[in-house]
Design a protein around this motif. Structure first.
Motif, PDB file in Angstrom:
ATOM      1  N   GLY A 247       6.423  92.587  -1.094  1.00 42.83           N
ATOM      2  CA  GLY A 247       7.191  92.523   0.169  1.00 42.83           C
ATOM      3  C   GLY A 247       6.662  91.804   1.372  1.00 42.83           C
ATOM      4  O   GLY A 247       7.520  91.556   2.193  1.00 42.83           O
ATOM      5  N   GLY A 292       8.036  89.027  -3.296  1.00 42.75           N
ATOM      6  CA  GLY A 292       9.364  90.000  -3.388  1.00 42.75           C
ATOM      7  C   GLY A 292       9.850  90.188  -2.016  1.00 42.75           C
ATOM      8  O   GLY A 292      10.959  91.132  -2.047  1.00 42.75           O
ATOM      9  N   ALA A 293       9.805  89.346  -1.251  1.00 42.98           N
ATOM     10  CA  ALA A 293      10.264  89.422  -0.003  1.00 42.98           C
ATOM     11  C   ALA A 293      11.706  88.848   0.036  1.00 42.98           C
ATOM     12  O   ALA A 293      12.529  89.079   1.172  1.00 42.98           O
ATOM     13  N   ARG A 295      15.098  88.360  -0.719  1.00 43.84           N
ATOM     14  CA  ARG A 295      16.452  89.421  -1.213  1.00 43.84           C
ATOM     15  C   ARG A 295      17.461  88.691  -1.859  1.00 43.84           C
ATOM     16  O   ARG A 295      18.381  89.597  -2.238  1.00 43.84           O
ATOM     17  N   GLY A 301      14.087  89.555  -4.868  1.00 44.74           N
ATOM     18  CA  GLY A 301      13.236  90.668  -4.758  1.00 44.74           C
ATOM     19  C   GLY A 301      12.604  91.000  -6.052  1.00 44.74           C
ATOM     20  O   GLY A 301      11.769  91.932  -6.093  1.00 44.74           O
ATOM     21  N   ARG A 302      12.772  90.262  -7.180  1.00 50.45           N
ATOM     22  CA  ARG A 302      12.499  90.732  -8.271  1.00 50.45           C
ATOM     23  C   ARG A 302      10.958  90.120  -8.909  1.00 50.45           C
ATOM     24  O   ARG A 302      10.289  90.682  -9.878  1.00 50.45           O
ATOM     25  N   TYR A 304       6.731  88.797  -8.133  1.00 44.45           N
ATOM     26  CA  TYR A 304       5.724  88.827  -7.483  1.00 44.45           C
ATOM     27  C   TYR A 304       4.805  87.764  -8.060  1.00 44.45           C
ATOM     28  O   TYR A 304       4.271  87.955  -9.291  1.00 44.45           O
TER      29      TYR A 304
END
Length: 348
Positions: A247, A292-293, A295, A301-302, A304
């Motif tokens: 996030g 994941g930030a 969106r 957001g899927r 990393y």
């Protein structure tokens, strides 16, 4: 030495030609590694498996690797064409990088996002095939600019290291610009919060305008700062060497100051992949981070993941911007430019 009657071997260093999700794929394997190249689509590295730890250093996107015929209809927007078909992994970016832009004698956007070799099939042949070593030659000719790119990859017995020896050839008699890079990405399951990036002490971070990269980001815009002493817009310290929690806002920046091309990415176990390259040819590293930030499109957001991409030139705004800032490489008519890179798995 290709085709149906090439001698086969299931021991020592070996190579196989297989069909994976409808694509031609070449696999190199020894006691330590199994590395696969999707020669039917960009010759991407789609597997870099350390066998003894069962760790694959290749990150695959949520869409993954598929034959282009199985994709949704490609949109006319060049960025979307790349994002919609982006499998993750490790692409070669050639003969231009970043966003579509004008080029010598070319209208705006004619060379597409990140060039053209990432989505086209490559020629291949087995140069050496012995239990002690296997060497593959992968090659492609570009169409918008008259280049040929040849990549030799070599794996030796007992080694945890893969060698790339490449050459770019200007097949015209016209002096041409060139942006060339290796779009190397890392992600789950190898990568996660607390993973470490090791860079030489000489490396600096160059950040651009927020509006040109991520709407949210960690680093202060339009700054040059040491890798090990980065700051955010409020002057607070940012440790770029250790990956943050899910996030955290992403980032697009550039690294420079490599006296020798070298970095290491390692996980909490101390298992890592070291990338070493000829920094005289590729003096920059594009540093892309997505935690994941984001969106909305294209990541939702899927993901990393990070990208640490050796490059001849900056910025991601493309060829015209690189020519303007003086970082675009050039290749005279009929000239050749060689490049060497080595990827090595190690336990610290």
């Amino acid at each position: 030495m290709n085709g149906y009657y090439r001698p086969q071997r299931n021991w020592g260093v070996r190579t196989k030609h297989v069909i994976w999700h409808g694509l031609d794929v070449l696999t190199l394997e020894n006691e330590q590694l199994r590395v696969s190249f999707a020669v039917g689509r960009g010759a991407d590295v789609v597997e870099f498996l350390h066998k003894t730890s069962d760790t694959d250093f290749v990150w695959l996107s949520a869409n993954g690797l598929r034959h282009p015929a199985l994709r949704a209809v490609t949109p006319p927007d060049a960025r979307m064409a790349f994002y919609d078909s982006y499998p993750g992994g490790w692409q070669e970016v050639f003969p231009v990088g970043g966003a579509p832009s004008a080029g010598p004698g070319l209208p705006f956007g004619s060379h597409g996002f990140h060039g053209e070799v990432w989505h086209r099939p490559w020629d291949w042949r087995v140069v050496e095939d012995a239990p002690s070593a296997v060497q593959l030659e992968l090659s492609i000719r570009t169409e918008t600019l008259p280049y040929r790119l040849i990549r030799n990859v070599r794996l030796e017995t007992g080694s945890s290291s893969l060698l790339f020896e490449e050459v770019a050839i200007n097949e015209s008699d016209v002096d041409l610009p060139l942006m060339w890079g290796h779009h190397i990405t890392f992600g789950r399951p190898f990568l996660g919060p607390g993973s470490v990036i090791e860079m030489p002490r000489s490396v600096e971070i160059v950040t651009g305008d927020i509006s040109r990269t991520h709407p949210q980001r960690r680093l202060a815009a339009n700054r040059v700062m040491p890798w090990h002493d980065a700051v955010d817009a409020g002057g607070r310290a940012v440790d770029m060497s250790r990956l943050p929690v899910v996030g955290t806002p992403g980032e697009m920046s550039y690294l420079r100051g490599f006296r020798e091309g070298h970095y290491l990415v390692r996980d909490s176990r101390g298992l890592g992949l070291e990338i070493a390259w000829d920094a005289a040819v590729m003096p920059y590293v594009w540093c892309w981070q997505e935690f994941g930030a984001m969106r909305d499109y294209p990541w939702f957001g899927r993901h990393y993941n990070i990208g640490l991409e050796p490059f001849t030139s900056i910025p991601r705004e493309g060829l015209a911007a690189a020519i303007e800032n003086g970082t675009a490489s050039r290749l005279a008519g009929g000239a050749r430019k060689a490049f060497v890179l080595r990827a090595t798995v190690g336990c610290l």
